[in-house]
Design an enzyme around this catalytic site. Structure first.
Site, PDB file in Angstrom:
ATOM      1  N   GLY A  58       0.713  -1.159   0.017  1.00 35.14           N
ATOM      2  CA  GLY A  58       0.027   0.085   0.046  1.00 35.14           C
ATOM      3  C   GLY A  58       0.946   1.216  -0.055  1.00 35.14           C
ATOM      4  O   GLY A  58       2.201   1.177   0.484  1.00 35.14           O
ATOM      5  N   GLN A  75       2.979   9.770   1.478  1.00 30.12           N
ATOM      6  CA  GLN A  75       4.340   9.168   1.448  1.00 30.12           C
ATOM      7  C   GLN A  75       5.178   9.558   0.016  1.00 30.12           C
ATOM      8  O   GLN A  75       6.347   9.308  -0.010  1.00 30.12           O
ATOM      9  CB  GLN A  75       4.147   7.582   1.097  1.00 30.12           C
ATOM     10  CG  GLN A  75       3.433   7.021   2.773  1.00 30.12           C
ATOM     11  CD  GLN A  75       3.445   5.645   2.517  1.00 30.12           C
ATOM     12  OE1 GLN A  75       2.395   5.232   2.154  1.00 30.12           O
ATOM     13  NE2 GLN A  75       4.583   5.073   2.982  1.00 30.12           N
ATOM     14  N   CYS A  93       6.034  -0.120   7.232  1.00 30.42           N
ATOM     15  CA  CYS A  93       5.678   1.008   6.254  1.00 30.42           C
ATOM     16  C   CYS A  93       6.982   1.324   5.513  1.00 30.42           C
ATOM     17  O   CYS A  93       7.971   1.556   5.899  1.00 30.42           O
ATOM     18  CB  CYS A  93       5.348   2.290   7.237  1.00 30.42           C
ATOM     19  SG  CYS A  93       4.756   3.716   6.260  1.00 30.42           S
ATOM     20  N   LEU A  94       6.505   1.812   4.028  1.00 24.63           N
ATOM     21  CA  LEU A  94       7.520   2.252   3.215  1.00 24.63           C
ATOM     22  C   LEU A  94       8.387   3.540   3.894  1.00 24.63           C
ATOM     23  O   LEU A  94       9.501   3.805   3.270  1.00 24.63           O
ATOM     24  CB  LEU A  94       7.035   2.304   2.089  1.00 24.63           C
ATOM     25  CG  LEU A  94       6.797   0.949   1.101  1.00 24.63           C
ATOM     26  CD1 LEU A  94       6.217   1.246  -0.496  1.00 24.63           C
ATOM     27  CD2 LEU A  94       7.807   0.070   1.022  1.00 24.63           C
ATOM     28  N   HIS A 145      -4.301   1.467   7.689  1.00 24.87           N
ATOM     29  CA  HIS A 145      -2.816   1.853   7.733  1.00 24.87           C
ATOM     30  C   HIS A 145      -2.859   3.213   6.702  1.00 24.87           C
ATOM     31  O   HIS A 145      -2.228   4.010   6.973  1.00 24.87           O
ATOM     32  CB  HIS A 145      -1.927   0.731   7.520  1.00 24.87           C
ATOM     33  CG  HIS A 145      -0.697   1.249   7.311  1.00 24.87           C
ATOM     34  ND1 HIS A 145       0.537   0.852   8.285  1.00 24.87           N
ATOM     35  CD2 HIS A 145       0.169   1.991   6.523  1.00 24.87           C
ATOM     36  CE1 HIS A 145       1.430   1.423   8.080  1.00 24.87           C
ATOM     37  NE2 HIS A 145       1.409   2.096   6.785  1.00 24.87           N
ATOM     38  N   GLU A 146      -3.453   2.833   5.448  1.00 24.76           N
ATOM     39  CA  GLU A 146      -3.329   3.850   4.372  1.00 24.76           C
ATOM     40  C   GLU A 146      -4.126   5.004   4.769  1.00 24.76           C
ATOM     41  O   GLU A 146      -3.649   6.326   4.359  1.00 24.76           O
ATOM     42  CB  GLU A 146      -3.500   3.302   2.892  1.00 24.76           C
ATOM     43  CG  GLU A 146      -2.434   2.202   2.685  1.00 24.76           C
ATOM     44  CD  GLU A 146      -0.994   2.585   2.842  1.00 24.76           C
ATOM     45  OE1 GLU A 146      -0.721   3.705   2.643  1.00 24.76           O
ATOM     46  OE2 GLU A 146      -0.298   1.616   3.050  1.00 24.76           O
ATOM     47  N   HIS A 201      -2.528   7.533   6.877  1.00 25.11           N
ATOM     48  CA  HIS A 201      -1.477   8.394   6.417  1.00 25.11           C
ATOM     49  C   HIS A 201      -2.200   9.724   6.147  1.00 25.11           C
ATOM     50  O   HIS A 201      -1.635  10.655   6.142  1.00 25.11           O
ATOM     51  CB  HIS A 201      -0.907   7.831   5.209  1.00 25.11           C
ATOM     52  CG  HIS A 201       0.416   6.896   5.532  1.00 25.11           C
ATOM     53  ND1 HIS A 201       1.216   7.169   6.183  1.00 25.11           N
ATOM     54  CD2 HIS A 201       0.605   5.602   5.282  1.00 25.11           C
ATOM     55  CE1 HIS A 201       2.327   6.508   6.193  1.00 25.11           C
ATOM     56  NE2 HIS A 201       1.633   5.280   5.660  1.00 25.11           N
TER      57      HIS A 201
HETATM   58 ZN    ZN Z   1       2.617   3.468   5.707  1.00 26.86          ZN
END
Ligand code: ZN
Length: 193
Positions: free
Chosen positions: A43, A48, A91-92, A133-134, A137
């Protein structure tokens, strides 16, 4: 476009809804998907990649060939949260940090897709976890904000290391200052939200 890492200020930005889906937005989404697959993520939210839009992409198989698992959610809204379940997350924007997070077990997600159509999905399992989670963000919330006290302690050193890396990059002029970042986000918001 590039993926920004903790503690980049855009990760704390609360984004506003997009006004329309057009060719330019489709290009943004295509690039976001590329970055997500490149880093083997499942995701990726607009924050991000340093963009102030309520938009995220997902593919829980992390496989560009699995097109049926590829989703784009524009202006998402989560309703009807039920149950509670703990599971490991990463998380990226927080590379190499993993910790258990408690999330709703099932959710209803309403959003627009790239064709501008409204979609309503009842989600559970990993799909529901990633979507929550997304979605976080987009409100400037990171999974590390939702950890238990003991997990917070466990990731403390790794977070300090990321902070040191960020400040090092900034001192080398690779990252703009807070005012420059805020001005750019405001400009993009004025255009599209
Ligand atoms: Zn993340």
């Amino acid at each position: 476009m590039r993926i920004v890492k903790y503690p980049h200020p855009t990760l704390r930005h609360k984004s506003k809804p997009l006004r329309r889906v057009d060719a330019e937005l489709k290009q943004v989404v295509a690039e976001m998907l590329e970055w997500m697959y490149r880093d083997r993520g499942i995701g990726l939210a607009a924050n991000q990649v340093d963009l102030p839009y309520r938009l995220f992409v997902m593919n829980i198989e992390s496989d560009p060939a699995a097109k049926d698992q590829e989703f784009v959610f524009i202006n998402p809204v989560i309703s009807r949260r039920t149950g509670s379940v703990e599971g490991e997350e990463g998380c990226l924007s927080l590379p190499e940090i993993f910790a258990p997070v408690r999330r709703s077990e099932k959710i209803v997600l309403s959003a627009y897709n790239l064709r501008g159509e409204e979609v309503n999905l009842e989600l559970s399992g990993l799909f529901a976890r990633v979507a929550q989670h997304e979605y976080d963000h987009l409100d400037g919330v990171l999974f590390i904000d939702r950890l238990s006290a003991s997990s917070q302690l466990a990731v403390k050193q790794a977070l300090s290391d990321l902070e040191a890396e960020f400040h090092g990059d900034r001192n080398r002029g690779q990252i703009p200052n807070d005012q420059q970042i805020a001005a750019r986000l405001a400009e993009l918001e004025a255009l599209r939200t």
